[in-house]
Design an enzyme around this catalytic site. Structure first.
Site, PDB file in Angstrom:
ATOM      1  N   HIS A  84       1.061  -0.984  -0.165  1.00  0.00           N
ATOM      2  CA  HIS A  84       0.354   0.072  -0.289  1.00  0.00           C
ATOM      3  C   HIS A  84       0.902   1.333   0.168  1.00  0.00           C
ATOM      4  O   HIS A  84       0.336   2.748  -0.907  1.00  0.00           O
ATOM      5  CB  HIS A  84      -1.453  -0.219   1.091  1.00  0.00           C
ATOM      6  CG  HIS A  84      -1.596  -1.210   1.230  1.00  0.00           C
ATOM      7  ND1 HIS A  84      -2.290  -1.203   2.199  1.00  0.00           N
ATOM      8  CD2 HIS A  84      -2.029  -2.556   0.444  1.00  0.00           C
ATOM      9  CE1 HIS A  84      -2.852  -1.622   2.324  1.00  0.00           C
ATOM     10  NE2 HIS A  84      -2.970  -2.983   0.426  1.00  0.00           N
ATOM     11  N   HIS A 242      -9.962  -1.855  -4.542  1.00  0.00           N
ATOM     12  CA  HIS A 242      -8.243  -2.547  -3.797  1.00  0.00           C
ATOM     13  C   HIS A 242      -6.966  -3.388  -4.659  1.00  0.00           C
ATOM     14  O   HIS A 242      -5.978  -2.921  -4.524  1.00  0.00           O
ATOM     15  CB  HIS A 242      -9.029  -2.761  -2.526  1.00  0.00           C
ATOM     16  CG  HIS A 242      -7.636  -3.129  -2.001  1.00  0.00           C
ATOM     17  ND1 HIS A 242      -7.252  -2.283  -0.687  1.00  0.00           N
ATOM     18  CD2 HIS A 242      -6.611  -3.890  -1.869  1.00  0.00           C
ATOM     19  CE1 HIS A 242      -6.082  -2.602  -0.083  1.00  0.00           C
ATOM     20  NE2 HIS A 242      -5.628  -3.905  -0.804  1.00  0.00           N
ATOM     21  N   ASP A 246      -2.703  -3.063  -5.004  1.00  0.00           N
ATOM     22  CA  ASP A 246      -1.660  -4.174  -4.678  1.00  0.00           C
ATOM     23  C   ASP A 246      -0.372  -4.173  -6.084  1.00  0.00           C
ATOM     24  O   ASP A 246       0.607  -4.518  -5.655  1.00  0.00           O
ATOM     25  CB  ASP A 246      -2.817  -5.613  -4.347  1.00  0.00           C
ATOM     26  CG  ASP A 246      -3.240  -5.269  -3.205  1.00  0.00           C
ATOM     27  OD1 ASP A 246      -2.662  -4.151  -1.832  1.00  0.00           O
ATOM     28  OD2 ASP A 246      -3.936  -6.254  -2.755  1.00  0.00           O
ATOM     29  N   HIS A 269      -0.324 -11.023  -5.511  1.00  0.00           N
ATOM     30  CA  HIS A 269       0.700 -10.631  -5.639  1.00  0.00           C
ATOM     31  C   HIS A 269       1.680 -11.483  -5.908  1.00  0.00           C
ATOM     32  O   HIS A 269       2.459 -10.950  -6.210  1.00  0.00           O
ATOM     33  CB  HIS A 269       0.632 -10.368  -3.558  1.00  0.00           C
ATOM     34  CG  HIS A 269       0.280  -9.249  -2.959  1.00  0.00           C
ATOM     35  ND1 HIS A 269       0.266  -8.375  -3.062  1.00  0.00           N
ATOM     36  CD2 HIS A 269      -0.169  -9.811  -2.116  1.00  0.00           C
ATOM     37  CE1 HIS A 269      -0.559  -7.519  -2.206  1.00  0.00           C
ATOM     38  NE2 HIS A 269      -1.060  -8.382  -1.704  1.00  0.00           N
TER      39      HIS A 269
END
Length: 315
Positions: A84, A242, A246, A269
């Site tokens: 973030h 969101h 990421d 991720h």
């Protein structure tokens, strides 16, 4: 509002500080943001009692991507949950910064990037007299894993197209697609919060994760497939926004900003890091460029240059 090309590198004008709790460790942590010289890049300085170590914010330093992006050794010295903060630096266009941190995890704050944006605004942004280098994608690069995929494609700007697809009807299939500039990041991405499922909480706690998670810093989907947070969602597609945050944070570990379009479907991720490694491992897929001439506020020419010394592609 579309992509905004910045000719010169930036840093902070002054120092700023944030204090919070790690979402996985549950431990308090303080982070100081300091100005840095041109070509420093993003440098984390961990100082925790007798421990002191520096971590460059590069994909080559990524040690784990299970529930967050971690720099360093998961079993030793590391800094977790950097995504973030890295997304904020990417979104607001900060090239050079030293980040002092006294714990092993960046604070989660309210689960979004709002507090990081406020800290950068408090410090102010300074333009330096050294040209910014960009990684320009010149051919498509794609990775796949089952139904999931991620790819870079040539594009005259910096763009993200992130699509998610969850079985839970609280989320379902969502897409966020946009060029990126500081205004778009502030308005359309920065307020989107991290999220999770109540049914996973006990399993995560037993594994030593999410010890600092709460309704104050996470969107939570209950067993009835409803968002249980008071006030509900901040955006109709907050989950996809969101996931875009990421992805921005993970791709900020390239060592320089990229010119191209990043697209993903059911990513995360691990896939973000794998796609970035695939791009940087293929020297025919990108070139490092900087602006050389401007005309009526738009870039007229860009030329290939040598990458910064901290960048992984020069190793």
């Amino acid at each position: 509002m579309g992509f905004v090309l910045q000719d010169y590198q930036t840093t902070l004008k002054s120092r700023a500080t944030l204090t919070g709790t790690g979402v996985h460790s549950g431990k308090p942590v303080t982070v100081n943001f300091l100005p840095a010289d041109a070509d420093t890049g993003v440098l984390f300085h961990l100082s925790n009692g007798s421990e002191s170590r520096e971590f460059r914010a590069l994909v080559a330093e990524v040690g784990a991507t299970d529930l967050c992006t971690m720099l360093g050794d998961p079993a030793g010295e590391h800094i977790a949950t950097v995504e973030h903060l890295m997304a904020t630096l990417f979104g607001l266009g900060i090239d050079n910064i030293v980040i002092e941190i006294d714990g092993h995890e960046v604070p989660i704050l309210d689960g979004s990037a709002v507090a990081f944006v406020e800290a950068i605004d408090q410090a102010g942004i300074e333009t330096l007299a050294v040209k910014r280098r960009y990684i320009r994608v010149v051919k498509p690069v794609r990775i796949e894993n089952g139904a999931s995929w991620a790819e870079f494609r040539p594009y005259s700007g910096t763009r993200f197209e992130v699509e998610i697809d969850f079985e839970s009807p609280a989320i379902g299939r969502q897409l966020f697609a946009s060029d990126i500039n500081p205004d778009i990041f502030r308005q359309d991405i920065a307020r989107a919060r991290t999220f999770g499922f109540m049914k996973d909480v006990e399993r995560l706690w037993a594994a030593g994760y999410a010890l600092g998670s709460s309704l104050e810093n996470s969107l939570v989907i209950g067993d009835d497939n409803r968002v249980i947070n008071m006030g509900g969602l901040r955006y109709p597609n907050e989950f996809a926004r969101h996931k875009t945050m990421d992805a921005m944070g993970d791709l900020a570990l390239a060592g320089a900003r990229f010119l191209g379009c990043f697209r993903s479907y059911r990513g995360g991720h691990r896939m973000n890091a794998a796609a970035l490694r695939r791009l940087l491992s293929d020297r025919s897929a990108f070139e490092v460029v900087e602006t050389t001439r401007r005309e009526r506020g738009r870039t007229a020419e860009m030329s290939a240059v040598t990458g910064p010394v901290f960048a992984p592609w020069v190793i």
